[in-house]
Design a protein around this motif. Sequence first.
Motif, PDB file in Angstrom:
ATOM      1  N   LEU A   1      32.819  28.007  35.687  1.00 51.61           N
ATOM      2  CA  LEU A   1      33.327  28.576  36.968  1.00 51.61           C
ATOM      3  C   LEU A   1      32.870  29.368  37.501  1.00 51.61           C
ATOM      4  CD1 LEU A   1      35.576  28.218  39.452  1.00 51.61           C
ATOM      5  CD2 LEU A   1      37.118  29.825  38.159  1.00 51.61           C
TER       6      LEU A   1
ATOM      7  N   GLN B   1      35.811  31.372  46.140  1.00 51.01           N
ATOM      8  CA  GLN B   1      36.411  30.798  45.070  1.00 51.01           C
ATOM      9  C   GLN B   1      37.332  29.714  45.394  1.00 51.01           C
ATOM     10  OE1 GLN B   1      38.903  34.355  43.897  1.00 51.01           O
ATOM     11  NE2 GLN B   1      41.074  32.898  44.583  1.00 51.01           N
TER      12      GLN B   1
ATOM     13  N   THR C   1      37.786  25.919  43.509  1.00 47.69           N
ATOM     14  CA  THR C   1      39.080  26.038  42.756  1.00 47.69           C
ATOM     15  C   THR C   1      40.012  24.992  43.580  1.00 47.69           C
ATOM     16  OG1 THR C   1      40.067  27.951  43.683  1.00 47.69           O
ATOM     17  CG2 THR C   1      38.961  27.939  41.481  1.00 47.69           C
TER      18      THR C   1
ATOM     19  N   LEU D   1      45.653  26.528  34.938  1.00 48.24           N
ATOM     20  CA  LEU D   1      44.684  27.033  36.032  1.00 48.24           C
ATOM     21  C   LEU D   1      43.265  27.521  35.880  1.00 48.24           C
ATOM     22  CD1 LEU D   1      47.604  28.719  37.845  1.00 48.24           C
ATOM     23  CD2 LEU D   1      46.534  26.544  38.969  1.00 48.24           C
ATOM     24  N   PRO D   2      42.297  27.470  36.528  1.00 50.23           N
ATOM     25  CA  PRO D   2      40.959  27.818  36.067  1.00 50.23           C
ATOM     26  C   PRO D   2      40.725  29.487  36.150  1.00 50.23           C
ATOM     27  CG  PRO D   2      40.961  27.178  38.272  1.00 50.23           C
ATOM     28  CD  PRO D   2      42.067  26.505  37.859  1.00 50.23           C
ATOM     29  N   LEU D   3      41.750  30.126  36.898  1.00 51.71           N
ATOM     30  CA  LEU D   3      41.538  31.458  36.856  1.00 51.71           C
ATOM     31  C   LEU D   3      42.778  31.890  36.258  1.00 51.71           C
ATOM     32  CD1 LEU D   3      39.980  32.077  40.451  1.00 51.71           C
ATOM     33  CD2 LEU D   3      38.890  32.902  38.195  1.00 51.71           C
TER      34      LEU D   3
END
Length: 498
Positions: free
Chosen positions: A244, A273, A277, A292-294
Amino acid sequence: MTNETGQSGPADLVEVRTVAGRVRGRWRPGAGPGAPRSAAFLGIPFAEPPVGDLRFAAPVPHAPWDGVRDALEHGATAQRGDPGVTLIPEPSVPGESTLNVNVFTPSPEPASPGAGLPVLVWIHGGGYFAGSPASPWYDGRAFNRDGVVTVSVSYRLGFDGFGRIEGAPSNRGVRDWLLALEWVQQNVAAFGGDPARVTVAGQSAGGGAVLTLLGMERAQHLFHGVYALSGALADVSDERARALAEDIARRAGVAPTREGLASVPEERLLALQKEATDLDPRQLDTVISQGLPLGPAVDGDLLPRPTRESLRAGVGADKPLVLGTTDDEFTMALAGAARTLRWVPRSLLLSRLGVPARARRAYLDANADVVALGKVRLAGRVVTDRMFRTGALRVAADRGGAATWLYRFAWPSGAFGFAEHCLDVPFFFDCLDGPATEPLAGPHPPQELADAVHAAAVAFVVDGDPGWPRHDDAGTARVWDVPVRDEPDAYASVRPLL
């Protein structure tokens, strides 16, 4: 004129001395007729503004100040701009000093050791990229009425808080939680609280946050109990975090380093961002299975291993835990897909949502009541079970014999017809009369249910026991509905997915 703490000033103002300096808050009416008033101290900074050289740094404790600092308005939030229509009213507040706490207390007088009130520290949700501690729902007024000091905390969000950046400390948002909890340890006695009786609680990403803290060796001295509402662990892998970061840096045209990304203005980085995402429906199973990616990442430092591994190793086993979910967390998000799902065979739908073939028949049988309501409800239940409800069962099992209580929030919203994501929050805070509850809960949510949910939360914060049987081999859980009940194997419909 002298206020109730013996300090000079208008009768509705009150001052407290923190480690960094004096702060001025305001008395406000109590929660409900005849309830004693309590005091609110808003926007107290626990760290220096994370801007300039501190933008991607670990949080730095705020420097002392002279005189009295007003704590009468909410501080700046890491959430920027208009969040649009959200399930919980969480406004954005502009400004640079985004690392602050709000303290709500019925007794803003210094407490001697062992004589203070129990403390609830609330970490807001929002997917680790949104949300705000400035919500009127997090006011703490009802907890104050019941003898609990309440603190809500802010933290850096999105890539600023959780992105993997070469040359920058990892998990900056997690480090913000830790410093905020250290602030509570150092200061809450001045507001009438007991630093030896701190419960951390949160919902959604905030629920994941408190579970992350529960499994973190370096956080154990900062709290004494955990209450997780709809908690979804992130535990982002290093590989995923690196990918990411490289994607965002590529879009920005800079190196994925602290120097490179610091050259990208905040507004631009937020836009990149979002681009990086935004969920592609074809990637839904990835988000369901990996989260979630974050969010908090397994960095080999604060999180040396995934949280569940830490729990299985006994980290946090000395701390009582309450956790649970609503019955249909994300069914509402699929409402617009009704026409499309109508033509999708159930077996294909379950396959696309990651239900293994061996489990499909048992799962359909266990959820026959939901199947009868149509494919949107079925799809929503699968997403809920895979992202939230299986996780609750697994965390409970990971803790072995540690004191753990499970619940299900099952009361169907008068607005949606099922128990959707966030529905339990105004019941937890006993604020059904607050702003924006009707769009979530309908026009006449049951106050008796809020009384019961809130009373259990108070009992847990005060005594470490919410008042129903612990989770054990029978799988007993409290079911929040009208009437309230305790059910053996209350999560039976989820078990085919385990």
